[in-house]
Design a protein around this motif. Structure first.
Motif, PDB file in Angstrom:
ATOM      1  N   GLN A 111       0.626  -1.257  -0.056  1.00 54.69           N
ATOM      2  CA  GLN A 111      -0.002   0.175   0.087  1.00 54.69           C
ATOM      3  C   GLN A 111       0.676   1.297   0.031  1.00 54.69           C
ATOM      4  O   GLN A 111       0.690   2.170  -0.703  1.00 54.69           O
ATOM      5  CB  GLN A 111      -1.002   0.130   1.101  1.00 54.69           C
ATOM      6  CG  GLN A 111      -1.993   1.328   1.414  1.00 54.69           C
ATOM      7  CD  GLN A 111      -2.688   1.139   2.698  1.00 54.69           C
ATOM      8  OE1 GLN A 111      -2.310   0.682   3.496  1.00 54.69           O
ATOM      9  NE2 GLN A 111      -3.678   1.571   2.310  1.00 54.69           N
ATOM     10  N   GLU A 112       2.046   1.011   0.967  1.00 51.08           N
ATOM     11  CA  GLU A 112       2.751   2.367   0.847  1.00 51.08           C
ATOM     12  C   GLU A 112       3.489   2.560  -0.367  1.00 51.08           C
ATOM     13  O   GLU A 112       3.708   3.847  -0.707  1.00 51.08           O
ATOM     14  CB  GLU A 112       3.710   2.107   2.131  1.00 51.08           C
ATOM     15  CG  GLU A 112       3.045   2.401   3.512  1.00 51.08           C
ATOM     16  CD  GLU A 112       3.985   1.952   4.692  1.00 51.08           C
ATOM     17  OE1 GLU A 112       5.500   1.857   4.352  1.00 51.08           O
ATOM     18  OE2 GLU A 112       3.473   1.921   5.695  1.00 51.08           O
ATOM     19  N   LEU A 113       3.972   1.431  -1.059  1.00 50.62           N
ATOM     20  CA  LEU A 113       4.911   1.735  -2.387  1.00 50.62           C
ATOM     21  C   LEU A 113       3.832   2.312  -3.537  1.00 50.62           C
ATOM     22  O   LEU A 113       4.150   3.160  -4.161  1.00 50.62           O
ATOM     23  CB  LEU A 113       5.195   0.087  -2.755  1.00 50.62           C
ATOM     24  CG  LEU A 113       6.563  -0.303  -1.818  1.00 50.62           C
ATOM     25  CD1 LEU A 113       6.519  -1.671  -2.461  1.00 50.62           C
ATOM     26  CD2 LEU A 113       7.713   0.639  -2.243  1.00 50.62           C
ATOM     27  N   TRP A 114       2.626   1.651  -3.364  1.00 50.65           N
ATOM     28  CA  TRP A 114       1.485   2.004  -4.452  1.00 50.65           C
ATOM     29  C   TRP A 114       1.231   3.845  -4.022  1.00 50.65           C
ATOM     30  O   TRP A 114       1.130   4.650  -5.084  1.00 50.65           O
ATOM     31  CB  TRP A 114       0.361   1.460  -4.625  1.00 50.65           C
ATOM     32  CG  TRP A 114       0.356   0.250  -5.180  1.00 50.65           C
ATOM     33  CD1 TRP A 114       1.399  -0.461  -5.553  1.00 50.65           C
ATOM     34  CD2 TRP A 114      -0.722  -0.610  -6.140  1.00 50.65           C
ATOM     35  NE1 TRP A 114       1.176  -1.586  -6.104  1.00 50.65           N
ATOM     36  CE2 TRP A 114      -0.046  -1.619  -6.675  1.00 50.65           C
ATOM     37  CE3 TRP A 114      -2.076  -0.272  -5.979  1.00 50.65           C
ATOM     38  CZ2 TRP A 114      -0.937  -2.617  -7.330  1.00 50.65           C
ATOM     39  CZ3 TRP A 114      -2.683  -0.928  -6.945  1.00 50.65           C
ATOM     40  CH2 TRP A 114      -2.215  -2.180  -7.328  1.00 50.65           C
ATOM     41  N   GLU A 115       1.080   4.189  -2.944  1.00 53.85           N
ATOM     42  CA  GLU A 115       0.947   5.630  -2.712  1.00 53.85           C
ATOM     43  C   GLU A 115       1.796   6.466  -2.985  1.00 53.85           C
ATOM     44  O   GLU A 115       1.870   7.523  -3.624  1.00 53.85           O
ATOM     45  CB  GLU A 115       0.498   5.666  -1.100  1.00 53.85           C
ATOM     46  CG  GLU A 115      -0.761   5.261  -0.794  1.00 53.85           C
ATOM     47  CD  GLU A 115      -0.813   5.075   1.058  1.00 53.85           C
ATOM     48  OE1 GLU A 115       0.248   5.070   1.601  1.00 53.85           O
ATOM     49  OE2 GLU A 115      -2.071   4.970   1.276  1.00 53.85           O
ATOM     50  N   LYS A 116       3.277   6.026  -2.705  1.00 54.26           N
ATOM     51  CA  LYS A 116       4.371   6.782  -3.155  1.00 54.26           C
ATOM     52  C   LYS A 116       4.369   6.894  -4.684  1.00 54.26           C
ATOM     53  O   LYS A 116       4.913   8.037  -5.281  1.00 54.26           O
ATOM     54  CB  LYS A 116       5.736   6.126  -2.693  1.00 54.26           C
ATOM     55  CG  LYS A 116       7.027   6.936  -3.022  1.00 54.26           C
ATOM     56  CD  LYS A 116       8.144   6.126  -2.097  1.00 54.26           C
ATOM     57  CE  LYS A 116       9.436   7.395  -2.404  1.00 54.26           C
ATOM     58  NZ  LYS A 116       9.524   7.567  -4.037  1.00 54.26           N
ATOM     59  N   ALA A 117       4.244   5.727  -5.206  1.00 52.21           N
ATOM     60  CA  ALA A 117       4.458   5.646  -6.899  1.00 52.21           C
ATOM     61  C   ALA A 117       3.251   6.738  -7.508  1.00 52.21           C
ATOM     62  O   ALA A 117       3.668   7.578  -8.312  1.00 52.21           O
ATOM     63  CB  ALA A 117       4.349   4.327  -7.361  1.00 52.21           C
ATOM     64  N   ILE A 118       2.062   6.625  -6.727  1.00 48.59           N
ATOM     65  CA  ILE A 118       0.999   7.664  -7.483  1.00 48.59           C
ATOM     66  C   ILE A 118       1.432   9.122  -7.098  1.00 48.59           C
ATOM     67  O   ILE A 118       1.471   9.923  -8.135  1.00 48.59           O
ATOM     68  CB  ILE A 118      -0.149   7.491  -6.671  1.00 48.59           C
ATOM     69  CG1 ILE A 118      -0.707   6.079  -7.114  1.00 48.59           C
ATOM     70  CG2 ILE A 118      -1.381   8.428  -6.870  1.00 48.59           C
ATOM     71  CD1 ILE A 118      -2.004   5.451  -6.400  1.00 48.59           C
ATOM     72  N   ALA A 119       2.036   9.489  -5.954  1.00 49.76           N
ATOM     73  CA  ALA A 119       2.499  10.865  -5.702  1.00 49.76           C
ATOM     74  C   ALA A 119       3.527  11.257  -6.503  1.00 49.76           C
ATOM     75  O   ALA A 119       3.662  12.253  -7.016  1.00 49.76           O
ATOM     76  CB  ALA A 119       2.807  10.768  -4.037  1.00 49.76           C
ATOM     77  N   ASP A 120       4.541  10.385  -6.594  1.00 46.13           N
ATOM     78  CA  ASP A 120       5.809  10.557  -7.893  1.00 46.13           C
ATOM     79  C   ASP A 120       5.148  10.849  -9.014  1.00 46.13           C
ATOM     80  O   ASP A 120       5.711  11.734  -9.795  1.00 46.13           O
ATOM     81  CB  ASP A 120       6.799   9.404  -7.836  1.00 46.13           C
ATOM     82  CG  ASP A 120       7.441   9.404  -6.526  1.00 46.13           C
ATOM     83  OD1 ASP A 120       7.342  10.276  -5.566  1.00 46.13           O
ATOM     84  OD2 ASP A 120       8.318   8.368  -6.042  1.00 46.13           O
ATOM     85  N   LEU A 121       4.235   9.905  -9.669  1.00 46.54           N
ATOM     86  CA  LEU A 121       3.548  10.226 -11.005  1.00 46.54           C
ATOM     87  C   LEU A 121       2.993  11.709 -10.909  1.00 46.54           C
ATOM     88  O   LEU A 121       2.928  12.327 -12.144  1.00 46.54           O
ATOM     89  CB  LEU A 121       2.927   9.234 -11.426  1.00 46.54           C
ATOM     90  CG  LEU A 121       3.672   7.745 -11.643  1.00 46.54           C
ATOM     91  CD1 LEU A 121       2.579   6.407 -11.502  1.00 46.54           C
ATOM     92  CD2 LEU A 121       4.362   7.915 -12.824  1.00 46.54           C
TER      93      LEU A 121
END
Length: 630
Positions: A223-233
């Protein structure tokens, strides 16, 4: 991109045939749709009927990918497709004037930074082709590089242009789109491996809103990895947030990420992963979706469709039939039979090609398609499919198998629907015997077969035999599942219907009342089966002359069906017909006429002119007209 080029690209994306492409471009390249169908047909050297058929086929191809088109009313389908195409075209790249491009850049980048190198800023705008998306990407890149000079940025963009020109040309991007490719490449390099992998996964989605429910992920780390990926994109403008939990990829960004993915060693892994994710969502589609199901699932349908259309090779053999069947259920449950038929036909073809003609899943896919044809009255098309299914199951499984018993039931019920009772009866008797042998006397499948056989006996006037089977089935259901079960209510209805048909209304009434109460208690007030029970009880009241008691039940059943199924469902048509018949019997002709007309229109549109329900309502309407106006 010119409008004509855009249309050609859309035609290719949706795999239109040469004839369909010609009709598609001719129709939508028609300025303000000013030419008539006759004029367009003449220019294509086809008649109007052929032209209309082509446009219908084109619409259905688009509707398969975009459910919001599939639910359009028939009257304004092409207008809706025109609006969809225009909206998509407008969302594609628009070239700005040089001054407008510079003005946009000034709103995106700190003014002092541009003032330090004004001429370089203008050269950057020109290098980027004056494209808003490219300018936005570069501005976000500069935000992450506060000390980077514009001169250095320009040199990096020029270097990326040389590096990616061959790649861009190989993927058929238009010349003025190069600016986005270079700006994208600079941004992409800013992403870590997690964000890049997530971006690649998103690029496999359809060109539609993407629903991302990160909070539902049970694995905290994921969940944390996906949240960070979304934020970065989002930070680099490679992904846009439309609303809470809803995101969108620009079409060109999506294409550029797909190029990255296809050049990597992770393409197959990502496609397999995405296909598995969409399959899990597809499995949530029930056989009879209600409005809430439709609402919740609609955002996911374009992406499930994307897998079925372009990534089916990444779905394993055992789940292939599930993917296509679930898509068919989504449309069939809304009365969108053409879309459902298309998915079931594709399912048959794909499974035959992948697994061979003699595979058990081929039998299941044939049976599903036959079931759809039967439900909409296309009996001549359903029969050979049911027969093929039966023979294939016998060949693969032997004569003594439950799937064979199911096929016997299906074929028999088709014969019953067409009045071929003498052919249906031995099949149902054989199916019942087979189920008893394989499952024992005390099994719900045995009770179901008893009910089917009872229906044949009832249809052939053998009421005593039918009553005995209905009673046995009812008692068996009660023993196996208890008194409080929806199937008990269904069997109460079956027995009550027999009593009504034979004029035993006093025996039927308590059964219908019991079934209604049971369904309300078990299924809730808002359920299609409750609407059915309301109609059944109303019919009994009408048959016994208690019109004042029948009318409110008919009205309740009609309103409930509309709420649950929509205004254009066959069950709504049946309710309209029933209420119209009551108005006819009570000589309220002005109220009856529009209801008959609406019921007939719904059935002709959804079931076809030759379906038994359509023909029954048409006969009722004709009889009404003779009585009321002659």
């Amino acid at each position: 991109m010119q409008w004509a080029n855009f249309l050609a690209k859309e035609a290719a994306t949706h795999s239109l045939s040469l004839k369909q492409t010609a009709a598609f471009i001719k129709y939508f390249n028609n300025e303000k749709l000013s030419k008539t169908e006759a004029q367009l047909a003449s220019e294509l050297n086809v008649d109007i009927a052929t032209f209309r058929t082509l446009m219908g086929e084109i619409y259905n191809k688009f509707a398969q990918n975009y459910p919001e088109l599939a639910i359009s009313s028939s009257r304004d389908k092409l207008e809706n497709l025109q609006a969809y195409l225009r909206a998509k075209y407008n969302s594609e790249l628009d070239v700005l004037k040089p001054l407008a491009a510079m003005k946009l850049l000034k709103t995106l980048v700190v003014r002092e930074r541009l003032q330090q190198e004004p001429w370089v800023a203008r050269r950057i705008c020109k290098s980027l082709g004056y494209l808003p998306l490219a300018l936005e990407l570069v501005a976000r890149y500069l935000d992450k590089m506060p000390d980077l000079s514009l001169e250095t940025l320009l040199k990096r963009l020029e270097k990326k242009r040389l590096e990616h020109k061959a790649v861009v040309n190989a993927n058929s991007l238009m010349a003025y789109e190069y600016g986005v490719a270079e700006a994208f490449e600079l941004s992409w390099e800013q992403l870590d491996e997690n964000a890049q992998s997530f971006g690649c996964l998103l690029s496999l989605s359809a060109l539609a809103d993407i629903a991302l429910s990160v909070e539902t992920i049970e694995d905290d780390k994921k969940q944390e990895l996906w949240e960070k990926a979304i934020a970065d994109l989002l930070e680099l403008h490679l992904l846009q947030r439309e609303s809470k939990g809803i995101y969108r990829l620009n079409p060109l960004i999506r294409q550029l990420i797909q190029i990255k993915l296809d050049k990597s060693n992770e393409a197959d892994e990502a496609k397999t992963k995405f296909a598995a994710m969409m399959l899990e969502v597809a499995k949530l589609i029930p056989q009879q979706p209600n409005p809430e199901d439709i609402l919740n699932l609609t955002p996911h349908i374009p992406h499930i469709t994307e897998v079925a259309t372009h990534l089916s090779q990444y779905v394993d053999d055992e789940n292939l039939i599930t993917l296509f069947t679930k898509l068919a259920w989504f449309y069939q449950g809304q009365g969108l039979y053409q879309q459902a038929e298309s998915w079931l036909q594709q399912c048959v073809e794909l499974i035959q090609n992948r697994l061979g003609l003699k595979h058990i899943d081929v039998a299941a896919s044939l049976s599903n398609l036959a079931g759809l044809y039967k439900s909409i009255g296309r009996y001549s098309e359903a029969e050979p499919l049911y027969q093929q299914t039966l023979e294939l199951r016998k060949h693969l499984l032997g004569d003594n198998h439950l799937d064979v018993a199911t096929s016997l039931n299906n074929l028999a019920l088709l014969y019953e629907s067409t009045g071929r009772y003498s052919e249906a009866e031995p099949l149902l008797e054989k199916a019942l015997e087979l189920k008893k042998c394989l499952l024992g006397e005390e099994h719900t499948d045995v009770a179901t077969s008893m009910s089917y056989l009872g229906l044949i006996y009832e249809s052939t006037g053998r009421y005593n035999e039918a009553e005995l089977l209905y009673q046995q089935a009812l008692e068996l259901w009660k023993r196996l599942v208890g008194e409080e079960h929806p199937h008990v209510a269904t069997n109460l209805n079956n027995l009550a219907a027999l009593y009504c048909y034979t004029g035993r209304y006093s025996e039927a009434e308590p059964l219908l009342e019991q079934a209604l109460k049971l369904r309300k208690r078990l299924l809730g007030e808002e359920h299609p089966d409750v609407a059915t029970s309301l109609n059944n009880l109303a019919q009994l009241y009408e048959s016994t002359g208690r019109y004042s008691k029948a009318e409110p039940l008919y009205q309740q059943g009609l309103e409930l069906s509309k709420r649950l199924l929509g205004d254009n469902h066959p069950d709504v048509a049946i309710s309209l017909n029933n209420l119209a018949a009551l108005y006819r019997h009570t000589r309220r002709y002005r109220k009856a006429k529009p209801l008959f007309e609406k019921a007939l229109k719904i059935c002709e549109r959804t079931l076809g002119v030759s379906h038994p329900t359509t023909m029954t309502i048409r006969a009722n309407y004709a009889s009404f007209l003779r009585e009321a106006y002659h």
